[in-house]
Design a protein around this motif. Structure first.
Motif, mmCIF file in Angstrom:
data_model
loop_
_atom_site.group_PDB
_atom_site.id
_atom_site.type_symbol
_atom_site.label_atom_id
_atom_site.label_comp_id
_atom_site.label_asym_id
_atom_site.label_seq_id
_atom_site.Cartn_x
_atom_site.Cartn_y
_atom_site.Cartn_z
ATOM 1 N N ILE A 41 7.880 1.154 4.038
ATOM 2 C CA ILE A 41 6.792 0.395 3.937
ATOM 3 C C ILE A 41 7.335 -0.897 4.229
ATOM 4 O O ILE A 41 8.216 -1.271 3.418
ATOM 5 N N PRO A 42 7.025 -1.508 5.326
ATOM 6 C CA PRO A 42 7.662 -2.806 5.454
ATOM 7 C C PRO A 42 7.299 -3.972 4.336
ATOM 8 O O PRO A 42 6.393 -3.746 3.793
ATOM 9 N N ILE A 43 7.968 -4.780 4.327
ATOM 10 C CA ILE A 43 8.292 -5.530 3.090
ATOM 11 C C ILE A 43 6.887 -6.408 3.058
ATOM 12 O O ILE A 43 6.162 -6.472 1.922
ATOM 13 N N GLU A 44 6.214 -7.002 4.286
ATOM 14 C CA GLU A 44 5.145 -7.661 4.573
ATOM 15 C C GLU A 44 3.872 -6.695 3.976
ATOM 16 O O GLU A 44 2.797 -7.333 3.239
ATOM 17 N N MET A 45 3.902 -5.746 4.206
ATOM 18 C CA MET A 45 2.873 -4.765 3.644
ATOM 19 C C MET A 45 2.923 -4.382 2.150
ATOM 20 O O MET A 45 2.047 -4.510 1.525
ATOM 21 N N LEU A 46 4.114 -4.468 1.686
ATOM 22 C CA LEU A 46 4.443 -4.441 0.277
ATOM 23 C C LEU A 46 3.578 -5.724 -0.499
ATOM 24 O O LEU A 46 3.146 -5.636 -1.460
ATOM 25 N N ILE A 47 4.086 -7.017 0.069
ATOM 26 C CA ILE A 47 3.780 -7.984 -0.571
ATOM 27 C C ILE A 47 1.877 -8.074 -0.354
ATOM 28 O O ILE A 47 1.449 -8.451 -1.484
ATOM 29 N N LYS A 48 1.469 -7.563 0.691
ATOM 30 C CA LYS A 48 0.006 -7.579 0.770
ATOM 31 C C LYS A 48 -0.601 -6.703 -0.329
ATOM 32 O O LYS A 48 -1.587 -6.988 -1.026
ATOM 33 N N LEU A 49 0.222 -5.493 -0.630
ATOM 34 C CA LEU A 49 -0.227 -4.739 -1.731
ATOM 35 C C LEU A 49 -0.301 -5.290 -2.921
ATOM 36 O O LEU A 49 -1.216 -5.178 -3.709
ATOM 37 N N ALA A 50 0.889 -5.927 -3.387
ATOM 38 C CA ALA A 50 0.985 -6.404 -4.328
ATOM 39 C C ALA A 50 -0.087 -7.694 -4.562
ATOM 40 O O ALA A 50 -0.612 -7.751 -5.732
ATOM 41 N N ASP A 51 -0.488 -8.471 -3.619
ATOM 42 C CA ASP A 51 -1.534 -9.007 -3.920
ATOM 43 C C ASP A 51 -2.914 -8.631 -4.200
ATOM 44 O O ASP A 51 -3.590 -8.953 -5.149
ATOM 45 N N PHE A 52 -2.980 -7.592 -3.394
ATOM 46 C CA PHE A 52 -4.193 -6.765 -3.220
ATOM 47 C C PHE A 52 -4.627 -6.403 -5.026
ATOM 48 O O PHE A 52 -5.666 -6.463 -5.608
ATOM 49 N N TYR A 53 -3.396 -5.644 -5.521
ATOM 50 C CA TYR A 53 -3.710 -5.153 -6.747
ATOM 51 C C TYR A 53 -3.211 -5.942 -7.722
ATOM 52 O O TYR A 53 -3.472 -5.827 -9.090
ATOM 53 N N ASP A 54 -2.613 -7.480 -7.456
ATOM 54 C CA ASP A 54 -2.300 -8.336 -8.431
ATOM 55 C C ASP A 54 -1.289 -7.865 -9.290
ATOM 56 O O ASP A 54 -1.247 -7.730 -10.599
ATOM 57 N N VAL A 55 -0.381 -7.255 -8.827
ATOM 58 C CA VAL A 55 0.925 -6.520 -9.336
ATOM 59 C C VAL A 55 2.239 -7.082 -8.956
ATOM 60 O O VAL A 55 2.047 -7.953 -7.617
ATOM 61 N N SER A 56 3.168 -7.260 -9.457
ATOM 62 C CA SER A 56 4.467 -7.698 -9.016
ATOM 63 C C SER A 56 5.200 -6.699 -7.985
ATOM 64 O O SER A 56 5.007 -5.506 -7.954
ATOM 65 N N LEU A 57 6.044 -7.291 -7.156
ATOM 66 C CA LEU A 57 6.924 -6.440 -6.110
ATOM 67 C C LEU A 57 7.760 -5.620 -6.925
ATOM 68 O O LEU A 57 8.040 -4.402 -6.672
ATOM 69 N N ASP A 58 8.197 -6.152 -8.120
ATOM 70 C CA ASP A 58 9.274 -5.204 -9.067
ATOM 71 C C ASP A 58 8.495 -4.059 -9.261
ATOM 72 O O ASP A 58 8.874 -2.858 -9.696
ATOM 73 N N TYR A 59 7.100 -4.181 -9.639
ATOM 74 C CA TYR A 59 6.145 -3.067 -10.263
ATOM 75 C C TYR A 59 6.217 -2.065 -9.024
ATOM 76 O O TYR A 59 6.363 -0.912 -9.238
ATOM 77 N N LEU A 60 5.922 -2.504 -7.987
ATOM 78 C CA LEU A 60 5.568 -1.528 -6.857
ATOM 79 C C LEU A 60 6.931 -0.892 -6.503
ATOM 80 O O LEU A 60 6.829 0.173 -6.370
ATOM 81 N N THR A 61 8.112 -1.445 -6.584
ATOM 82 C CA THR A 61 9.335 -0.791 -6.322
ATOM 83 C C THR A 61 9.928 -0.048 -7.482
ATOM 84 O O THR A 61 11.035 0.580 -7.396
ATOM 85 N N GLY A 62 9.466 -0.127 -8.692
ATOM 86 C CA GLY A 62 9.668 0.678 -9.763
ATOM 87 C C GLY A 62 10.952 -0.173 -10.676
ATOM 88 O O GLY A 62 11.454 0.678 -11.592
ATOM 89 N N ARG A 63 11.151 -1.440 -10.193
ATOM 90 C CA ARG A 63 12.099 -2.047 -10.956
ATOM 91 C C ARG A 63 11.436 -2.825 -12.265
ATOM 92 O O ARG A 63 12.361 -3.057 -13.266
ATOM 93 N N ASP A 64 10.236 -2.660 -12.548
ATOM 94 C CA ASP A 64 9.653 -3.108 -13.804
ATOM 95 C C ASP A 64 8.469 -2.161 -13.862
ATOM 96 O O ASP A 64 7.617 -1.930 -13.145
ATOM 97 N N SER A 65 8.132 -2.009 -15.147
ATOM 98 C CA SER A 65 7.088 -1.018 -15.772
ATOM 99 C C SER A 65 5.775 -1.774 -15.956
ATOM 100 O O SER A 65 4.791 -1.110 -16.224
ATOM 101 N N ARG A 66 5.767 -3.095 -16.049
ATOM 102 C CA ARG A 66 4.742 -3.786 -16.286
ATOM 103 C C ARG A 66 3.870 -4.193 -15.038
ATOM 104 O O ARG A 66 4.384 -4.668 -14.082
#
Length: 70
Positions: A41-66
């Protein structure tokens, strides 16, 4: 890990792959491949997904469980 998180978030929010693909301005088949881990997944898509769901990139990538941003 990323593909599992984006699938779980989509399902938890009662969204379809088609809806997310439209939001990201990509084909549904491409989004499906993201969820299956078949393509990166390109980083720009990850950023859009994080914004859409209001979660951090760390959560999406598994670096943070919150889920919630703090």
């Amino acid at each position: 890990m990323i593909f599992e998180n984006i699938r779980n978030l989509r399902e938890d929010n009662d969204k379809t792959q088609k809806e997310l693909a439209e939001y990201l301005n990509i084909k549904q088949t491409t989004y499906s491949k993201y969820e299956l881990g078949k393509i990166n997944i390109p980083i720009e898509m990850l950023i859009k997904l994080a914004d859409f769901y209001d979660v951090s990139l760390d959560y999406l990538t598994g670096r943070d469980s919150r889920k919630n941003r703090t």
